[in-house]
Scaffold this active site. Sequence first.
Site, PDB file in Angstrom:
ATOM      1  N   GLU A 107     -11.134   0.994  -3.878  1.00 53.99           N
ATOM      2  CA  GLU A 107     -10.386   1.411  -2.684  1.00 53.99           C
ATOM      3  C   GLU A 107      -9.143   2.185  -3.090  1.00 53.99           C
ATOM      4  O   GLU A 107      -8.877   2.383  -4.276  1.00 53.99           O
ATOM      5  CB  GLU A 107     -10.007   0.184  -1.852  1.00 53.99           C
ATOM      6  N   ASP A 133       0.807  -1.215   0.000  1.00 50.18           N
ATOM      7  CA  ASP A 133       0.000   0.000   0.000  1.00 50.18           C
ATOM      8  C   ASP A 133       0.848   1.275   0.000  1.00 50.18           C
ATOM      9  O   ASP A 133       0.639   2.165   0.834  1.00 50.18           O
ATOM     10  CB  ASP A 133      -0.941   0.008   1.230  1.00 50.18           C
TER      11      ASP A 133
END
Length: 539
Positions: free
Chosen positions: A206, A51
Site C-alpha cells: 500500500e 499517513d
Amino acid sequence: MKYNTLSCNLSLGSMLSLVCTLACILAPVGTLCAQSDFGYRNPVIPGCYPDPSICRVDSDYYLVNSSFQFFPGVPMFHSRDLVHWEQIGHCLDRESQLPLQGAQSWGGIYAPTIRHHEGRFYMITTNVSSKGNFLVHTTDPRMGWSEPVWLQQQGIDPSLYFEEGRCYMVSNPDGAITLCEINPLTGEQLTPSQRIWEGMGGRYPEGPHIYKKDGWYYLLISEGGTEYAHRVTIARSRHIAGPYLGNPANPILTHMNSNAQHSPIQGTGHADLVQAVDGTWWMVCLAFRPQAGNYHLLGRETYLAPVRWDEGAWPVVHGDGTIALDMQVPTLPQSTKVEKPIRTLFRRGPLPMEWVYLQNPSMAQYQFTGKALRLKATQASLDQSAVSPTFVGRRQQHIRFTATASLQLHDAAPGDEAGLTLYRETHSHYDLLLRQEEGGKQSLVVRYRLGAMLHTQQVVALPRGKVQLRIVGDEANYHFEYSTDGTRFHTLALMDTRYLSSEASGGFTGTLIGLYATQAASSSRAYADVAWFDYQGEE
Ligand code: 6LW
C-alpha cells in the site's frame, strides 16, 4: 554495502555534531548559533497525524495526513525547514467534499497524497465511507479546495505522478500496486488499470508513490500492515508501467528487526520522499510510540528521516533504515520553534485548526458567545455511531500531558450531562462529566465505555456552578481531577491507559481529548459553556 553506508553516515554525523558543538562554544553568544542546522526531535508532528505525504514548492514544503471520521478532514501543514510544521488548514472543510455519516475510526478518509504541478496543488485520497477515491485541487491551499473529482480506479492510498502533460494515478486494488492515466480535472480514466508491482511479499502492499530520478522510475510502497512489521520497500524500472524490480536491500525503512527492537518508536512505514531546495533528500513516514508495555495511545504520528540518494543508486534512509527520537543529522537551516499558547479561549469561531468534530457536525449545536464555546446538548451520545454528537476534540499529542477545561452546565434536566472525554470511538472512551440530578442537584461522574462494558467508576455531589475538569496523562494512567475554585484540585480516579490504546480499542486513530454535551430527553434545553481549555504537553 549497507554496513559501509551506515558507518560512513554515522561518522559524518558525529563529526558535524562535534564541529557544531565546538563552533557554538567558541562563537560569541547570539552569532553562529542563532540558527541551527543540526539535529531535531522526532516526531516532527506528534499525535494522530498518520499517513504523511509531502511536496515542495520552491523553498516551501506542504504536508497532509489522513483524518478518518474527523471533520474537517485532511489537515495540511506548511514548513520551511522540514522540522517545524504549522497547520495552515484542512483540504476538506465542507460536507459536499467530506460525507462522513456513520464513519468510525476504521472509516472516512484514508491516506492522502499531496502533489504540486504547474501552479496547482492536488490532494488525492480515499473516503472508505463514501464513494472511494477522489481528488481535490486548488491554486492556493489557504483559500480552499475544489469540489471532489471522483475516480474510477479503486484500492486505497491513491497517489499522483505528473510527466510530460500526463497524469498517472497509482493505488492498490486487489492487493497489487496498480497504475492508470487520468484526467485530474475531470476524473476520467484514460488507460486501463494495470498491475505493476506486488511488493516483496509482505502483507498489505500500500501507500505507493512514483518518483523519477536518473532515468529510473522509482516506486515506493509500504508492506506488512500498519503494525510492528510495517516496512517501506522500493522498486525501480526504466518504464513507468514496469517491469519493476525490487531493491535487494529492501526494506529501506523498518523497525521490525533486532536493530530497532528496543526503540521507543515502532511500526515505521507509510512514507513519502521529497528533495529539498538544497538538493538533499528526505523521507516523511508514520510510526507509533508504545507506552506502558506494548500499548500505544497517541495513534500514528509523523516522523522525518534524512535520505542518501546517490546518482543511479537506491535511496538509503538514515544509514541503517531506522529512525530515532533524537536525530543527530545535518538539517536545512532551522527556523525558531513557535510555542503554541496553552489556553484556548473559544471567544470567536471558527474553532482553532487543531480542533475537530466527529462525522458531519450540525453547526446549530455550537455557538461562540463571546465569552465561551456553547455546546448545545442533543440526544446523540458518544456511544452512538450513526450521528454526530455535540463534540469538539483535539488530539492527545504527548504521552505526559495536562488538559483542563472550565465548564458550566445550564438549563439542564435530570440525566443531562457535559464534560471532558478521552475519546477513541463510540466503543472506547473515558468520560469525566457533570451530570444533572433530581432536585436541582449536580454531580461529577467518572465513567468508562469499553465495548459492551459501561461502568460508572466514581460519583461525587457538587454545588452548581463553574467547575474545572482536569485530566493528567502519564505512561500508565490518566488521572481524573476536578476543582471548584480553580486552584485546589481533587483526584477522583486513576484510569489505566492500556484499555484505551489502539491495541484494545482498534481503529486507525489516536486519542482525542474532547468536550461534549448530551441530553436525556429532547424536551430539555441544556447547554454547557466552556470558558477555556488548557493543554500542556511534556516533550
Ligand atoms: C492507510 C494505509 C495504512 O490508508 O493504513 O498505514 C491506512 N497504512 O496505507 C489508514 O491509515
